[in-house]
Design a protein around this motif. Structure first.
Motif, short mmCIF file in Angstrom:
data_model
loop_
_atom_site.label_atom_id
_atom_site.label_comp_id
_atom_site.label_asym_id
_atom_site.label_seq_id
_atom_site.Cartn_x
_atom_site.Cartn_y
_atom_site.Cartn_z
N TYR A 5 18.64 -14.35 30.58
CA TYR A 5 18.84 -13.16 30.31
C TYR A 5 19.72 -12.43 31.10
N GLY A 38 13.60 -8.71 31.48
CA GLY A 38 15.05 -9.08 31.02
C GLY A 38 15.49 -8.51 29.63
N ARG A 89 18.44 -9.63 26.78
CA ARG A 89 19.62 -10.16 26.21
C ARG A 89 19.83 -10.09 24.67
#
Length: 158
Positions: free
Chosen positions: A19, A93, A95
């Motif tokens: 991430y 996280g 991403r």
């Protein structure tokens, strides 16, 4: 830090290694609901914050401030893996997993420091939206490049 704290920090880091943006959020007593665990709405708020930090890093929020072109939520989902309770700190996280013509797909992960495990995982889709014209617009090339640089890989063009 104790050896136990060091080990927990390493486990959390390993769970979020893929991430590119990770934020840290301390849990508050008031985050818990009548059932004694953190209410599900908080997870969405944490993921939202991580997403906005991500969008800041790739210039999408600046684009919104300057030209009123920015993200608008199209879809969001979350899978809860573990209950969270006070006291704890979560690491969240974000991403990017996909860049479409006018949309960006993200994954989110919430990791509990005290449990050293994944507490939740989610996905969201954001359309790049021209707020002046009130319609979707192409993901700008500069944003695409910034995402690819941050993620360390190229995304296929649709």
């Amino acid at each position: 830090m104790s050896e136990k704290d060091d080990a927990a920090a390493e486990e959390v880091a390993a769970l979020l290694a893929d991430y590119r943006v990770v934020i840290e959020v301390p849990l508050h007593w008031g985050d818990q609901d009548a059932l004694g665990h953190v209410n599900h709405v908080r997870y969405f708020r944490w993921c939202e914050t991580a997403r906005i930090v991500y969008f800041e890093k790739v210039g999408l929020m600046k684009l919104h401030r300057e030209r009123e072109i920015g993200p608008i939520m199209a879809a969001v989902a979350n899978d809860y893996r573990r209950q969270l309770t006070f006291p704890d700190v979560v690491h969240v996280g974000a991403r990017v997993t996909r860049i479409g013509t006018t949309s960006i797909g993200l994954e989110h992960r919430v990791v509990s420091r005290s449990q050293s495990t994944v507490a939740a995982e989610g996905k969201s889709t954001h359309v790049v939206f021209d707020y002046n014209l009130q319609r979707p617009t192409r993901v700008p090339d500069e944003v695409r490049r910034a995402i690819e640089e941050l993620e360390g890989r190229a995304f296929p063009r649709s």
